[in-house]
Scaffold this active site. Structure first.
Site, mmCIF file in Angstrom:
data_model
loop_
_atom_site.group_PDB
_atom_site.id
_atom_site.type_symbol
_atom_site.label_atom_id
_atom_site.label_comp_id
_atom_site.label_asym_id
_atom_site.label_seq_id
_atom_site.Cartn_x
_atom_site.Cartn_y
_atom_site.Cartn_z
ATOM 1 N N ASP A 248 46.866 29.937 40.562
ATOM 2 C CA ASP A 248 46.464 30.692 41.743
ATOM 3 C C ASP A 248 46.871 29.952 43.006
ATOM 4 O OD1 ASP A 248 45.364 32.621 40.164
ATOM 5 O OD2 ASP A 248 43.288 31.985 40.424
ATOM 6 N N LYS A 270 46.971 35.531 44.650
ATOM 7 C CA LYS A 270 46.733 36.780 45.364
ATOM 8 C C LYS A 270 45.876 36.461 46.571
ATOM 9 C CE LYS A 270 45.060 39.029 41.719
ATOM 10 N NZ LYS A 270 45.377 38.282 40.510
ATOM 11 N N MET A 383 34.748 35.409 48.539
ATOM 12 C CA MET A 383 35.817 36.217 49.141
ATOM 13 C C MET A 383 35.282 37.166 50.204
ATOM 14 S SD MET A 383 37.969 36.981 45.629
ATOM 15 C CE MET A 383 36.499 37.231 44.610
#
Length: 495
Positions: A248, A270, A383
Protein backbone atom coordinates in the site's frame (compact mmCIF):
# COMPACT_ATOMS: atom_id res chain seq x y z
CA UNK A 1 27.92 10.15 6.75
CA UNK A 2 26.64 6.84 5.42
CA UNK A 3 29.33 4.31 4.58
CA UNK A 4 29.24 1.76 1.80
CA UNK A 5 29.78 -1.66 3.41
CA UNK A 6 32.61 -3.60 1.80
CA UNK A 7 34.37 -6.87 2.55
CA UNK A 8 37.94 -6.81 1.20
CA UNK A 9 39.94 -9.83 0.06
CA UNK A 10 43.44 -9.05 1.39
CA UNK A 11 44.84 -12.55 1.05
CA UNK A 12 48.52 -12.28 -0.06
CA UNK A 13 48.09 -8.55 -0.65
CA UNK A 14 50.46 -5.96 0.81
CA UNK A 15 49.23 -3.82 3.69
CA UNK A 16 51.22 -1.15 5.55
CA UNK A 17 50.67 -0.45 9.25
CA UNK A 18 52.35 2.70 10.56
CA UNK A 19 52.82 2.38 14.32
CA UNK A 20 54.13 -0.29 16.66
CA UNK A 21 52.07 -0.02 19.83
CA UNK A 22 49.15 -1.97 21.29
CA UNK A 23 46.61 -0.49 18.86
CA UNK A 24 48.80 -1.35 15.89
CA UNK A 25 49.17 -4.87 17.28
CA UNK A 26 45.38 -5.35 17.29
CA UNK A 27 45.14 -4.13 13.70
CA UNK A 28 47.97 -6.44 12.59
CA UNK A 29 46.31 -9.42 14.29
CA UNK A 30 43.11 -8.85 12.28
CA UNK A 31 45.06 -8.39 9.06
CA UNK A 32 47.01 -11.61 9.63
CA UNK A 33 43.69 -13.36 10.15
CA UNK A 34 42.78 -12.20 6.64
CA UNK A 35 46.14 -13.58 5.35
CA UNK A 36 47.42 -10.15 4.36
CA UNK A 37 51.12 -9.51 3.78
CA UNK A 38 51.72 -6.99 6.57
CA UNK A 39 54.58 -4.54 6.89
CA UNK A 40 54.88 -2.58 10.16
CA UNK A 41 56.66 0.76 10.18
CA UNK A 42 57.75 1.84 13.69
CA UNK A 43 61.03 2.35 15.57
CA UNK A 44 59.89 0.12 18.43
CA UNK A 45 57.43 -2.75 18.58
CA UNK A 46 55.33 -4.51 21.20
CA UNK A 47 56.62 -7.95 22.27
CA UNK A 48 53.92 -9.69 20.21
CA UNK A 49 54.76 -7.69 17.10
CA UNK A 50 58.44 -8.60 17.59
CA UNK A 51 57.49 -12.29 17.81
CA UNK A 52 55.54 -12.08 14.57
CA UNK A 53 58.50 -10.37 12.91
CA UNK A 54 60.81 -13.09 14.23
CA UNK A 55 58.49 -15.79 12.89
CA UNK A 56 58.50 -14.17 9.47
CA UNK A 57 54.78 -13.43 9.58
CA UNK A 58 55.29 -9.64 9.57
CA UNK A 59 57.88 -7.46 7.82
CA UNK A 60 59.40 -4.60 9.82
CA UNK A 61 60.69 -1.20 8.77
CA UNK A 62 62.28 0.74 11.65
CA UNK A 63 63.22 3.79 9.55
CA UNK A 64 61.26 7.01 9.41
CA UNK A 65 58.16 6.74 7.24
CA UNK A 66 58.87 7.10 3.51
CA UNK A 67 56.31 8.00 0.86
CA UNK A 68 57.65 5.38 -1.55
CA UNK A 69 56.50 2.58 0.77
CA UNK A 70 52.94 3.28 -0.42
CA UNK A 71 53.68 2.39 -4.02
CA UNK A 72 52.67 -1.28 -3.89
CA UNK A 73 50.27 -1.52 -0.96
CA UNK A 74 46.53 -2.09 -1.15
CA UNK A 75 45.62 -0.71 2.26
CA UNK A 76 47.17 1.52 4.93
CA UNK A 77 46.55 1.76 8.67
CA UNK A 78 47.93 4.74 10.60
CA UNK A 79 48.11 3.79 14.28
CA UNK A 80 50.61 6.17 15.82
CA UNK A 81 50.03 8.62 18.68
CA UNK A 82 51.36 11.47 16.51
CA UNK A 83 48.48 13.19 14.69
CA UNK A 84 50.83 15.01 12.34
CA UNK A 85 52.32 11.71 11.25
CA UNK A 86 48.85 10.16 10.90
CA UNK A 87 47.72 13.15 8.82
CA UNK A 88 50.77 12.84 6.56
CA UNK A 89 50.16 9.12 5.98
CA UNK A 90 46.45 9.70 5.29
CA UNK A 91 47.16 12.55 2.86
CA UNK A 92 49.78 10.68 0.87
CA UNK A 93 47.65 7.51 0.75
CA UNK A 94 44.70 9.57 -0.44
CA UNK A 95 46.74 11.04 -3.29
CA UNK A 96 47.39 7.47 -4.47
CA UNK A 97 43.72 6.48 -4.05
CA UNK A 98 44.68 3.96 -1.38
CA UNK A 99 42.15 3.33 1.36
CA UNK A 100 43.50 4.41 4.74
CA UNK A 101 42.28 3.96 8.29
CA UNK A 102 43.53 6.40 10.93
CA UNK A 103 42.83 4.95 14.35
CA UNK A 104 40.40 7.05 16.39
CA UNK A 105 40.20 9.73 13.68
CA UNK A 106 37.14 9.29 11.47
CA UNK A 107 37.76 12.55 9.59
CA UNK A 108 41.14 11.36 8.28
CA UNK A 109 39.95 7.83 7.43
CA UNK A 110 38.65 6.66 4.07
CA UNK A 111 37.64 3.29 5.53
CA UNK A 112 36.70 2.18 9.03
CA UNK A 113 37.44 -1.10 10.71
CA UNK A 114 34.15 -2.55 11.99
CA UNK A 115 33.40 -4.62 15.03
CA UNK A 116 33.25 -8.20 13.77
CA UNK A 117 31.26 -11.30 14.68
CA UNK A 118 33.39 -14.13 13.27
CA UNK A 119 31.64 -17.30 12.18
CA UNK A 120 34.08 -17.93 9.33
CA UNK A 121 33.41 -18.10 6.49
CA UNK A 122 30.38 -16.11 7.67
CA UNK A 123 31.43 -12.67 8.87
CA UNK A 124 29.19 -9.98 10.36
CA UNK A 125 30.58 -6.46 10.48
CA UNK A 126 29.13 -3.55 12.49
CA UNK A 127 30.21 0.03 11.92
CA UNK A 128 29.23 3.40 13.33
CA UNK A 129 31.33 5.23 10.77
CA UNK A 130 34.02 5.68 13.38
CA UNK A 131 31.75 7.95 15.43
CA UNK A 132 30.62 5.56 18.17
CA UNK A 133 32.93 2.51 18.24
CA UNK A 134 31.81 1.52 21.74
CA UNK A 135 28.21 1.21 20.48
CA UNK A 136 29.37 -1.03 17.64
CA UNK A 137 31.25 -3.19 20.14
CA UNK A 138 28.18 -3.44 22.38
CA UNK A 139 26.09 -4.65 19.44
CA UNK A 140 28.79 -7.16 18.56
CA UNK A 141 28.68 -8.55 22.09
CA UNK A 142 24.92 -8.98 21.84
CA UNK A 143 25.13 -10.70 18.46
CA UNK A 144 27.82 -13.04 19.79
CA UNK A 145 25.29 -14.44 22.25
CA UNK A 146 22.56 -14.79 19.60
CA UNK A 147 24.45 -16.44 16.73
CA UNK A 148 25.41 -20.07 17.17
CA UNK A 149 28.98 -21.02 16.31
CA UNK A 150 27.67 -23.78 14.03
CA UNK A 151 26.75 -21.09 11.47
CA UNK A 152 30.30 -21.27 10.15
CA UNK A 153 29.92 -24.99 9.49
CA UNK A 154 26.54 -24.35 7.87
CA UNK A 155 28.07 -21.80 5.50
CA UNK A 156 30.87 -24.24 4.65
CA UNK A 157 28.39 -27.03 3.90
CA UNK A 158 26.36 -24.70 1.65
CA UNK A 159 29.53 -23.76 -0.22
CA UNK A 160 30.40 -27.44 -0.69
CA UNK A 161 27.00 -28.14 -2.26
CA UNK A 162 26.64 -24.87 -4.14
CA UNK A 163 27.43 -26.12 -7.65
CA UNK A 164 25.24 -29.20 -7.22
CA UNK A 165 22.37 -27.05 -5.94
CA UNK A 166 22.63 -24.68 -8.92
CA UNK A 167 22.68 -27.59 -11.37
CA UNK A 168 19.77 -29.38 -9.70
CA UNK A 169 17.65 -26.24 -9.17
CA UNK A 170 18.16 -23.77 -12.04
CA UNK A 171 15.04 -21.80 -11.11
CA UNK A 172 16.04 -18.98 -8.72
CA UNK A 173 12.80 -19.05 -6.71
CA UNK A 174 13.04 -22.80 -6.10
CA UNK A 175 16.72 -22.52 -5.22
CA UNK A 176 16.02 -19.76 -2.72
CA UNK A 177 13.29 -21.83 -1.05
CA UNK A 178 15.66 -24.79 -0.78
CA UNK A 179 18.36 -22.68 0.83
CA UNK A 180 15.93 -21.34 3.41
CA UNK A 181 14.92 -24.90 4.30
CA UNK A 182 18.57 -25.92 4.43
CA UNK A 183 19.50 -23.08 6.77
CA UNK A 184 16.57 -23.42 9.17
CA UNK A 185 15.68 -27.12 9.21
CA UNK A 186 17.16 -30.48 10.09
CA UNK A 187 20.59 -29.78 8.57
CA UNK A 188 21.14 -26.75 10.80
CA UNK A 189 19.96 -28.74 13.82
CA UNK A 190 22.44 -31.56 13.14
CA UNK A 191 25.31 -29.09 12.84
CA UNK A 192 24.38 -27.52 16.17
CA UNK A 193 24.62 -31.01 17.64
CA UNK A 194 28.13 -31.44 16.24
CA UNK A 195 27.13 -34.07 13.64
CA UNK A 196 28.58 -32.78 10.33
CA UNK A 197 28.44 -36.14 8.45
CA UNK A 198 24.77 -36.62 9.27
CA UNK A 199 24.09 -33.01 8.29
CA UNK A 200 25.72 -33.47 4.89
CA UNK A 201 23.72 -36.67 4.29
CA UNK A 202 20.46 -34.88 5.23
CA UNK A 203 21.30 -31.98 2.89
CA UNK A 204 21.98 -34.36 -0.02
CA UNK A 205 18.70 -36.19 0.60
CA UNK A 206 16.79 -32.92 0.73
CA UNK A 207 18.38 -31.77 -2.53
CA UNK A 208 17.48 -35.01 -4.30
CA UNK A 209 13.82 -34.80 -3.23
CA UNK A 210 13.06 -31.10 -3.73
CA UNK A 211 10.60 -30.40 -6.60
CA UNK A 212 12.17 -28.52 -9.49
CA UNK A 213 9.09 -26.38 -10.21
CA UNK A 214 8.41 -23.35 -7.97
CA UNK A 215 5.31 -23.24 -5.78
CA UNK A 216 3.60 -19.87 -5.54
CA UNK A 217 1.68 -18.59 -2.55
CA UNK A 218 0.48 -15.33 -1.01
CA UNK A 219 1.07 -14.06 2.51
CA UNK A 220 -1.23 -11.25 3.63
CA UNK A 221 0.90 -9.17 6.03
CA UNK A 222 -0.07 -6.33 8.33
CA UNK A 223 2.68 -3.72 8.35
CA UNK A 224 1.36 -1.79 11.35
CA UNK A 225 1.14 2.01 11.41
CA UNK A 226 4.67 2.80 10.23
CA UNK A 227 7.18 2.22 13.03
CA UNK A 228 9.19 -0.82 11.84
CA UNK A 229 9.67 -1.85 15.46
CA UNK A 230 5.98 -2.76 15.58
CA UNK A 231 6.29 -5.47 12.93
CA UNK A 232 5.78 -8.99 14.21
CA UNK A 233 8.62 -11.50 13.89
CA UNK A 234 6.49 -13.50 11.45
CA UNK A 235 5.94 -10.39 9.31
CA UNK A 236 9.67 -9.76 9.19
CA UNK A 237 10.31 -13.32 8.10
CA UNK A 238 7.67 -13.08 5.37
CA UNK A 239 9.28 -9.90 4.03
CA UNK A 240 12.64 -11.64 3.84
CA UNK A 241 11.17 -14.65 2.04
CA UNK A 242 9.17 -12.68 -0.52
CA UNK A 243 9.89 -12.67 -4.24
CA UNK A 244 7.30 -9.95 -4.87
CA UNK A 245 5.84 -7.37 -2.47
CA UNK A 246 2.58 -5.63 -3.35
CA UNK A 247 2.41 -2.77 -0.87
CA UNK A 248 0.00 0.00 0.00
CA UNK A 249 0.97 3.63 -0.44
CA UNK A 250 1.04 4.22 3.31
CA UNK A 251 3.46 1.42 4.16
CA UNK A 252 6.50 3.28 5.48
CA UNK A 253 9.86 3.27 3.72
CA UNK A 254 11.43 2.03 6.96
CA UNK A 255 9.27 -1.11 6.85
CA UNK A 256 10.06 -1.73 3.19
CA UNK A 257 13.77 -1.40 3.99
CA UNK A 258 13.47 -4.59 6.06
CA UNK A 259 12.45 -6.65 3.03
CA UNK A 260 14.76 -8.69 0.86
CA UNK A 261 16.90 -6.37 -1.24
CA UNK A 262 16.18 -8.19 -4.49
CA UNK A 263 12.43 -8.60 -3.96
CA UNK A 264 10.31 -6.86 -6.59
CA UNK A 265 8.31 -4.03 -5.03
CA UNK A 266 5.02 -2.93 -6.58
CA UNK A 267 3.06 -0.04 -5.08
CA UNK A 268 -0.67 -0.69 -5.33
CA UNK A 269 -1.80 2.08 -3.00
CA UNK A 270 -5.16 3.73 -3.12
CA UNK A 271 -5.77 7.31 -2.04
CA UNK A 272 -8.99 9.26 -1.80
CA UNK A 273 -9.79 10.51 -5.31
CA UNK A 274 -6.74 8.76 -6.83
CA UNK A 275 -7.20 4.99 -7.09
CA UNK A 276 -4.31 4.37 -9.46
CA UNK A 277 -4.59 0.62 -8.79
CA UNK A 278 -8.09 -0.79 -8.51
CA UNK A 279 -8.96 -3.72 -6.28
CA UNK A 280 -9.50 -5.86 -9.38
CA UNK A 281 -6.03 -4.82 -10.53
CA UNK A 282 -4.56 -5.94 -7.22
CA UNK A 283 -6.33 -9.28 -7.52
CA UNK A 284 -4.92 -9.73 -11.01
CA UNK A 285 -1.36 -9.03 -9.80
CA UNK A 286 -1.69 -11.48 -6.92
CA UNK A 287 -2.87 -14.18 -9.33
CA UNK A 288 -0.21 -13.44 -11.95
CA UNK A 289 2.75 -13.65 -9.59
CA UNK A 290 1.49 -16.58 -7.52
CA UNK A 291 0.80 -18.65 -10.64
CA UNK A 292 4.32 -17.86 -11.82
CA UNK A 293 5.60 -19.70 -8.74
CA UNK A 294 6.56 -16.61 -6.76
CA UNK A 295 6.06 -16.06 -3.06
CA UNK A 296 4.00 -12.92 -2.84
CA UNK A 297 3.62 -10.67 0.20
CA UNK A 298 0.55 -8.46 0.12
CA UNK A 299 1.72 -5.79 2.54
CA UNK A 300 -0.97 -3.60 4.07
CA UNK A 301 -0.73 -0.74 6.52
CA UNK A 302 -2.14 -1.53 9.96
CA UNK A 303 -3.96 -4.86 10.04
CA UNK A 304 -5.24 -6.42 6.80
CA UNK A 305 -8.55 -7.38 8.40
CA UNK A 306 -9.41 -3.95 9.81
CA UNK A 307 -10.64 -1.78 6.92
CA UNK A 308 -7.94 -3.34 4.77
CA UNK A 309 -10.11 -5.42 2.39
CA UNK A 310 -8.07 -8.44 3.37
CA UNK A 311 -11.15 -10.64 3.42
CA UNK A 312 -11.93 -9.81 -0.19
CA UNK A 313 -8.44 -10.72 -1.27
CA UNK A 314 -8.53 -14.05 0.57
CA UNK A 315 -11.88 -14.88 -1.05
CA UNK A 316 -10.35 -14.18 -4.45
CA UNK A 317 -7.28 -16.32 -3.72
CA UNK A 318 -9.42 -19.18 -2.43
CA UNK A 319 -11.63 -19.05 -5.51
CA UNK A 320 -8.55 -19.41 -7.73
CA UNK A 321 -6.84 -22.13 -5.69
CA UNK A 322 -3.89 -20.03 -4.52
CA UNK A 323 -2.37 -21.04 -1.14
CA UNK A 324 -2.35 -18.22 1.39
CA UNK A 325 -1.75 -17.31 4.99
CA UNK A 326 -2.29 -14.20 7.10
CA UNK A 327 0.12 -12.37 9.38
CA UNK A 328 -1.83 -9.85 11.48
CA UNK A 329 -0.49 -6.39 12.18
CA UNK A 330 -1.12 -3.74 14.82
CA UNK A 331 -4.09 -1.76 13.58
CA UNK A 332 -3.83 2.03 13.39
CA UNK A 333 -6.34 2.74 16.17
CA UNK A 334 -4.44 0.68 18.72
CA UNK A 335 -0.99 1.88 17.68
CA UNK A 336 -1.78 5.57 17.13
CA UNK A 337 -3.67 5.81 20.39
CA UNK A 338 -0.81 4.18 22.27
CA UNK A 339 1.78 6.49 20.71
CA UNK A 340 -0.36 9.48 21.64
CA UNK A 341 -0.77 8.31 25.24
CA UNK A 342 -4.52 7.68 24.82
CA UNK A 343 -6.10 4.55 26.32
CA UNK A 344 -8.96 3.48 24.03
CA UNK A 345 -10.90 2.23 27.04
CA UNK A 346 -10.83 3.60 30.57
CA UNK A 347 -12.80 2.57 33.63
CA UNK A 348 -13.95 6.14 34.31
CA UNK A 349 -14.49 7.38 30.76
CA UNK A 350 -15.12 4.65 28.17
CA UNK A 351 -16.40 1.11 28.52
CA UNK A 352 -16.30 0.35 24.79
CA UNK A 353 -14.56 1.37 21.59
CA UNK A 354 -15.89 1.47 18.04
CA UNK A 355 -13.76 1.30 14.90
CA UNK A 356 -15.36 3.35 12.13
CA UNK A 357 -14.35 4.15 8.57
CA UNK A 358 -15.40 7.44 6.97
CA UNK A 359 -13.40 7.68 3.77
CA UNK A 360 -16.26 9.08 1.66
CA UNK A 361 -19.73 10.62 1.96
CA UNK A 362 -21.48 7.41 0.93
CA UNK A 363 -19.80 5.49 3.75
CA UNK A 364 -21.11 8.07 6.24
CA UNK A 365 -24.68 7.36 5.13
CA UNK A 366 -24.37 3.72 6.22
CA UNK A 367 -23.36 4.46 9.81
CA UNK A 368 -25.61 4.19 12.87
CA UNK A 369 -25.26 7.76 14.08
CA UNK A 370 -27.53 7.31 17.11
CA UNK A 371 -25.27 4.52 18.39
CA UNK A 372 -22.10 6.44 17.55
CA UNK A 373 -23.31 9.52 19.42
CA UNK A 374 -23.75 7.69 22.72
CA UNK A 375 -21.59 8.80 25.63
CA UNK A 376 -18.97 6.82 27.53
CA UNK A 377 -17.50 5.18 24.46
CA UNK A 378 -14.51 5.89 22.25
CA UNK A 379 -14.76 6.33 18.50
CA UNK A 380 -11.69 5.52 16.41
CA UNK A 381 -12.32 6.89 12.95
CA UNK A 382 -10.19 5.66 10.06
CA UNK A 383 -9.78 7.55 6.77
CA UNK A 384 -11.89 10.43 8.00
CA UNK A 385 -9.70 13.49 7.31
CA UNK A 386 -11.72 14.53 4.27
CA UNK A 387 -15.07 14.22 6.07
CA UNK A 388 -14.39 15.88 9.43
CA UNK A 389 -16.99 18.62 8.95
CA UNK A 390 -19.70 16.05 8.18
CA UNK A 391 -18.62 13.85 11.07
CA UNK A 392 -18.72 16.79 13.44
CA UNK A 393 -22.16 17.92 12.30
CA UNK A 394 -23.80 14.50 12.40
CA UNK A 395 -22.44 13.52 15.80
CA UNK A 396 -23.63 16.76 17.38
CA UNK A 397 -26.95 16.48 15.56
CA UNK A 398 -27.51 13.01 17.06
CA UNK A 399 -26.66 14.07 20.59
CA UNK A 400 -22.93 13.76 21.14
CA UNK A 401 -21.83 16.62 23.41
CA UNK A 402 -19.96 19.37 21.55
CA UNK A 403 -17.50 19.47 24.48
CA UNK A 404 -16.43 15.86 23.83
CA UNK A 405 -12.59 15.82 23.50
CA UNK A 406 -10.94 14.64 20.31
CA UNK A 407 -7.40 13.86 19.21
CA UNK A 408 -6.28 13.79 15.59
CA UNK A 409 -3.10 11.73 15.23
CA UNK A 410 -1.21 12.37 12.01
CA UNK A 411 1.58 9.96 10.98
CA UNK A 412 1.06 7.98 14.15
CA UNK A 413 4.14 6.12 15.46
CA UNK A 414 6.40 7.76 12.84
CA UNK A 415 9.08 10.37 13.28
CA UNK A 416 6.75 13.11 12.03
CA UNK A 417 3.85 12.28 14.36
CA UNK A 418 1.59 15.21 15.24
CA UNK A 419 -1.34 15.19 17.65
CA UNK A 420 -3.98 17.91 17.43
CA UNK A 421 -6.50 18.04 20.26
CA UNK A 422 -9.66 19.98 20.98
CA UNK A 423 -13.37 19.35 21.35
CA UNK A 424 -15.99 18.17 18.91
CA UNK A 425 -17.23 21.78 18.64
CA UNK A 426 -14.03 22.88 16.91
CA UNK A 427 -12.91 19.62 15.27
CA UNK A 428 -13.04 20.78 11.66
CA UNK A 429 -11.68 24.24 12.41
CA UNK A 430 -8.64 22.98 14.29
CA UNK A 431 -7.89 20.31 11.70
CA UNK A 432 -7.96 22.97 9.00
CA UNK A 433 -5.87 25.41 11.02
CA UNK A 434 -3.14 22.79 11.45
CA UNK A 435 -3.52 21.40 7.90
CA UNK A 436 -3.95 17.84 9.14
CA UNK A 437 -3.42 15.44 6.24
CA UNK A 438 -3.65 11.72 5.62
CA UNK A 439 -2.61 9.40 7.15
CA UNK A 440 -4.41 10.57 10.26
CA UNK A 441 -6.68 8.84 12.75
CA UNK A 442 -9.43 10.54 14.74
CA UNK A 443 -10.08 9.48 18.32
CA UNK A 444 -13.19 10.97 19.86
CA UNK A 445 -14.24 10.50 23.46
CA UNK A 446 -13.31 11.50 26.99
CA UNK A 447 -10.13 9.44 26.79
CA UNK A 448 -8.77 11.76 24.08
CA UNK A 449 -8.25 14.47 26.72
CA UNK A 450 -5.60 12.26 28.34
CA UNK A 451 -3.27 12.94 25.41
CA UNK A 452 -2.38 16.25 27.05
CA UNK A 453 -1.05 14.60 30.21
CA UNK A 454 0.00 11.11 29.06
CA UNK A 455 1.77 11.94 25.76
CA UNK A 456 5.23 10.35 25.56
CA UNK A 457 6.21 10.09 21.88
CA UNK A 458 7.23 12.91 19.56
CA UNK A 459 6.22 16.52 20.06
CA UNK A 460 3.67 17.56 22.70
CA UNK A 461 0.05 17.65 21.49
CA UNK A 462 -1.19 20.82 19.83
CA UNK A 463 -3.94 21.49 22.35
CA UNK A 464 -6.87 23.81 21.99
CA UNK A 465 -6.98 26.81 24.28
CA UNK A 466 -9.99 27.69 26.40
CA UNK A 467 -10.45 30.73 24.16
CA UNK A 468 -10.71 28.43 21.12
CA UNK A 469 -13.41 26.34 22.77
CA UNK A 470 -15.52 29.28 23.87
CA UNK A 471 -15.19 31.13 20.56
CA UNK A 472 -16.34 28.16 18.50
CA UNK A 473 -19.02 27.18 20.99
CA UNK A 474 -20.48 30.69 20.96
CA UNK A 475 -21.39 30.20 17.31
CA UNK A 476 -23.43 27.07 18.02
CA UNK A 477 -26.73 27.66 19.79
CA UNK A 478 -27.02 24.05 20.96
CA UNK A 479 -23.67 24.08 22.79
CA UNK A 480 -23.60 24.71 26.52
CA UNK A 481 -20.68 27.02 27.25
CA UNK A 482 -18.31 25.75 29.93
CA UNK A 483 -17.14 28.18 32.56
CA UNK A 484 -13.72 29.72 31.99
CA UNK A 485 -11.48 27.22 33.82
CA UNK A 486 -7.97 27.50 35.09
CA UNK A 487 -7.02 24.54 32.97
CA UNK A 488 -8.44 22.99 29.86
CA UNK A 489 -8.47 19.43 31.09
CA UNK A 490 -10.55 20.29 34.16
CA UNK A 491 -13.02 22.09 31.91
CA UNK A 492 -13.33 19.09 29.65
CA UNK A 493 -13.85 16.66 32.52
CA UNK A 494 -16.44 18.95 34.15
CA UNK A 495 -18.21 19.65 30.83
Amino acid sequence: MKLYPLFADLSHRAVLVVGGGAVAERKVAALLGAQAQVTVNAPTLTPQLRRWVGEGRVAHRADAFQEGWLDRVWLVVAATSDREMNTLVATLAGLRRIFVNVVDDAALSSFHVPAVVDRAPLMIAISSGGEAPMLARLLRERLETLLDHSLGALATLAARLRHRIRARLPDMAVRRQFYETLFTGQVATLLRRGQPKQALHAAEQALASVPSAPTGAVVLVGAGPGDPGLLTLRALRALNEADVILHDRLVSAEVLELARRDAERIEVGKQAGNHHTTQDGIHALLLEHARAGRRVVRLKGGDPFVFGRGGEELEFLRAHGIPYEVVPGITAAVACAAYAGIPLTHREHAQSVRFVTAHCRSSLDTLDWVALARERQTLAVYMGVGELAALQARLIEHGRAATTPFALIENGSRAGQRVVTGTLANLHERASAHAVASPALLILGEVAALAQSLAWFGQPPLGATVHDIRRVAANRRHVILPPAPADLLSAIHRG
